[in-house]
Design a protein around this motif. Structure first.
Motif, PDB file in Angstrom:
ATOM      1  N   ARG A 161       0.828  -1.201   0.000  1.00 48.00           N
ATOM      2  CA  ARG A 161       0.000   0.000   0.000  1.00 48.00           C
ATOM      3  C   ARG A 161       0.863   1.251   0.000  1.00 48.00           C
ATOM      4  O   ARG A 161       0.534   2.252  -0.634  1.00 48.00           O
ATOM      5  CB  ARG A 161      -0.916  -0.014   1.228  1.00 48.00           C
ATOM      6  CG  ARG A 161      -1.837   1.202   1.327  1.00 48.00           C
ATOM      7  CD  ARG A 161      -2.808   1.066   2.483  1.00 48.00           C
ATOM      8  NE  ARG A 161      -3.680  -0.108   2.307  1.00 48.00           N
ATOM      9  CZ  ARG A 161      -4.608  -0.476   3.173  1.00 48.00           C
ATOM     10  NH1 ARG A 161      -4.770   0.216   4.300  1.00 48.00           N
ATOM     11  NH2 ARG A 161      -5.363  -1.536   2.945  1.00 48.00           N
ATOM     12  N   THR A 162       1.985   1.198   0.714  1.00 48.51           N
ATOM     13  CA  THR A 162       2.895   2.345   0.774  1.00 48.51           C
ATOM     14  C   THR A 162       3.896   2.273  -0.379  1.00 48.51           C
ATOM     15  O   THR A 162       4.577   1.255  -0.540  1.00 48.51           O
ATOM     16  CB  THR A 162       3.662   2.363   2.106  1.00 48.51           C
ATOM     17  OG1 THR A 162       2.731   2.402   3.192  1.00 48.51           O
ATOM     18  CG2 THR A 162       4.578   3.570   2.175  1.00 48.51           C
ATOM     19  N   PRO A 163       3.996   3.310  -1.202  1.00 50.47           N
ATOM     20  CA  PRO A 163       4.951   3.306  -2.319  1.00 50.47           C
ATOM     21  C   PRO A 163       6.392   3.200  -1.830  1.00 50.47           C
ATOM     22  O   PRO A 163       6.709   3.481  -0.670  1.00 50.47           O
ATOM     23  CB  PRO A 163       4.691   4.648  -3.007  1.00 50.47           C
ATOM     24  CG  PRO A 163       3.316   5.046  -2.578  1.00 50.47           C
ATOM     25  CD  PRO A 163       3.169   4.529  -1.173  1.00 50.47           C
ATOM     26  N   TYR A 164       7.258   2.798  -2.734  1.00 54.05           N
ATOM     27  CA  TYR A 164       8.670   2.626  -2.403  1.00 54.05           C
ATOM     28  C   TYR A 164       9.481   3.858  -2.793  1.00 54.05           C
ATOM     29  O   TYR A 164       9.137   4.578  -3.732  1.00 54.05           O
ATOM     30  CB  TYR A 164       9.240   1.400  -3.129  1.00 54.05           C
ATOM     31  CG  TYR A 164       8.507   0.124  -2.797  1.00 54.05           C
ATOM     32  CD1 TYR A 164       8.490  -0.377  -1.494  1.00 54.05           C
ATOM     33  CD2 TYR A 164       7.815  -0.588  -3.775  1.00 54.05           C
ATOM     34  CE1 TYR A 164       7.822  -1.551  -1.178  1.00 54.05           C
ATOM     35  CE2 TYR A 164       7.139  -1.763  -3.471  1.00 54.05           C
ATOM     36  CZ  TYR A 164       7.141  -2.231  -2.169  1.00 54.05           C
ATOM     37  OH  TYR A 164       6.469  -3.385  -1.850  1.00 54.05           O
ATOM     38  N   GLU A 165      10.550   4.089  -2.057  1.00 55.47           N
ATOM     39  CA  GLU A 165      11.441   5.200  -2.331  1.00 55.47           C
ATOM     40  C   GLU A 165      12.695   4.689  -3.029  1.00 55.47           C
ATOM     41  O   GLU A 165      13.318   3.731  -2.577  1.00 55.47           O
ATOM     42  CB  GLU A 165      11.822   5.910  -1.027  1.00 55.47           C
ATOM     43  CG  GLU A 165      10.641   6.550  -0.312  1.00 55.47           C
ATOM     44  CD  GLU A 165      11.051   7.272   0.962  1.00 55.47           C
ATOM     45  OE1 GLU A 165      12.266   7.319   1.242  1.00 55.47           O
ATOM     46  OE2 GLU A 165      10.154   7.789   1.652  1.00 55.47           O
ATOM     47  N   VAL A 166      13.035   5.339  -4.125  1.00 55.14           N
ATOM     48  CA  VAL A 166      14.197   4.950  -4.932  1.00 55.14           C
ATOM     49  C   VAL A 166      15.176   6.111  -4.989  1.00 55.14           C
ATOM     50  O   VAL A 166      14.774   7.263  -5.203  1.00 55.14           O
ATOM     51  CB  VAL A 166      13.776   4.547  -6.367  1.00 55.14           C
ATOM     52  CG1 VAL A 166      15.001   4.287  -7.238  1.00 55.14           C
ATOM     53  CG2 VAL A 166      12.869   3.323  -6.338  1.00 55.14           C
ATOM     54  N   GLN A 167      16.447   5.814  -4.760  1.00 57.61           N
ATOM     55  CA  GLN A 167      17.513   6.812  -4.894  1.00 57.61           C
ATOM     56  C   GLN A 167      18.537   6.309  -5.910  1.00 57.61           C
ATOM     57  O   GLN A 167      18.945   5.145  -5.856  1.00 57.61           O
ATOM     58  CB  GLN A 167      18.221   7.076  -3.562  1.00 57.61           C
ATOM     59  CG  GLN A 167      17.398   7.867  -2.559  1.00 57.61           C
ATOM     60  CD  GLN A 167      16.453   7.012  -1.762  1.00 57.61           C
ATOM     61  OE1 GLN A 167      16.785   5.882  -1.405  1.00 57.61           O
ATOM     62  NE2 GLN A 167      15.270   7.521  -1.475  1.00 57.61           N
ATOM     63  N   ILE A 168      18.917   7.191  -6.826  1.00 58.90           N
ATOM     64  CA  ILE A 168      19.934   6.866  -7.830  1.00 58.90           C
ATOM     65  C   ILE A 168      20.981   7.973  -7.821  1.00 58.90           C
ATOM     66  O   ILE A 168      20.633   9.160  -7.829  1.00 58.90           O
ATOM     67  CB  ILE A 168      19.318   6.734  -9.227  1.00 58.90           C
ATOM     68  CG1 ILE A 168      18.357   5.533  -9.269  1.00 58.90           C
ATOM     69  CG2 ILE A 168      20.408   6.563 -10.295  1.00 58.90           C
ATOM     70  CD1 ILE A 168      17.602   5.389 -10.572  1.00 58.90           C
ATOM     71  N   SER A 169      22.249   7.584  -7.790  1.00 60.68           N
ATOM     72  CA  SER A 169      23.351   8.549  -7.829  1.00 60.68           C
ATOM     73  C   SER A 169      24.194   8.284  -9.070  1.00 60.68           C
ATOM     74  O   SER A 169      24.449   7.123  -9.418  1.00 60.68           O
ATOM     75  CB  SER A 169      24.231   8.426  -6.572  1.00 60.68           C
ATOM     76  OG  SER A 169      23.488   8.735  -5.411  1.00 60.68           O
ATOM     77  N   ILE A 170      24.614   9.348  -9.721  1.00 64.92           N
ATOM     78  CA  ILE A 170      25.431   9.257 -10.925  1.00 64.92           C
ATOM     79  C   ILE A 170      26.782   9.922 -10.646  1.00 64.92           C
ATOM     80  O   ILE A 170      26.840  11.065 -10.203  1.00 64.92           O
ATOM     81  CB  ILE A 170      24.765   9.947 -12.126  1.00 64.92           C
ATOM     82  CG1 ILE A 170      23.350   9.423 -12.338  1.00 64.92           C
ATOM     83  CG2 ILE A 170      25.616   9.779 -13.374  1.00 64.92           C
ATOM     84  CD1 ILE A 170      23.249   8.005 -12.793  1.00 64.92           C
TER      85      ILE A 170
END
Length: 236
Positions: free
Chosen positions: A95-104
């Protein structure tokens, strides 16, 4: 310990994602979901090139395709591009969306130098860069694996709050595709993501162009164009 979820039809998932987006928008009015219209995730050559570049690497090719349906179905509820970073929120099975982090990783100095030299050979390409566009004639500048502006897998780090044990979950993959779609809307975000100052790239490229031109007529130069002249030339 793995978690197993009951199969849910795509239409029902889309409804749940829309509700999650509406709830998120109440808390964060500045959210920017990825909205795909038509059959293509990205429509510009540079947006497509970003996605194809990721798919071309063996490290990513077998995993990134997991995110296609997620981004197409509107599950990327928010995608924010900042200097060297992407923060996103993706709807999933919970039910709770997921958090995504991307670093370049920032562009290496030797690649920066090579790229400015390439740009300096084409005044038309520099003009288009100044207009916030990706010049087609400089396509190799972006897509050449390991040498261009697009990052390699080693230059991309990512994490997701989901319980998926895979090295690249479908939520991360969806965000990577979403980046290509976002570049359609604003290609200058690419330079922000790679920590490249577009004004500095244009200035350096113009200097390279002038030096090459003067060398061809047997004259020497000490970078005769100052900041003001370049600003006037390109309207920066």
């Amino acid at each position: 310990m793995h978690e197993f979820y009951e199969y849910t039809p795509v239409a029902k998932k889309q409804q749940a994602a829309q509700k999650a987006l509406e709830k998120l928008q109440k808390k964060q009015p500045d959210v920017r979901p990825i909205v795909i219209t038509g059959n293509k995730i990205a429509k510009t050559w540079w947006g497509n090139a970003w996605n194809k570049n990721l798919e071309a690497y063996a490290d990513f090719s077998n995993r990134i395709t997991r995110g296609r349906s997620y981004v197409r179905n509107g599950f990327v509820l928010d995608l924010q591009i900042d200097t060297g970073h992407v923060n996103a929120i993706v709807a999933g099975s919970r039910r709770t969306p997921y958090e995504v982090q991307i670093s370049i990783t920032a562009l290496a100095e030797d690649r920066w130098k090579a790229i400015t030299e390439i740009c300096g050979r084409s005044i038309a390409g520099i003009e288009q860069l100044a207009q916030g566009k990706f010049p087609k004639e400089l396509e190799t500048l972006f897509i050449q694996q390991g040498q261009g502006l697009f990052p390699t897998p080693d230059e991309i780090q990512f994490s997701c709050s989901c319980p998926d044990w895979a090295n690249m979950c479908k939520h991360v993959a969806a965000v990577l595709y979403g980046i290509g779609a976002r570049f359609d809307e604003d290609p200058t975000l690419f330079f922000k993501l790679r920590n490249i100052e577009i004004e500095a790239l244009i200035k350096k490229s113009v200097e390279e162009k002038m030096e090459n031109m003067l060398k061809n007529v047997g004259r020497k130069t000490h970078r005769v164009m100052d900041d003001a002249a370049i600003t006037d030339l390109f309207g920066l």
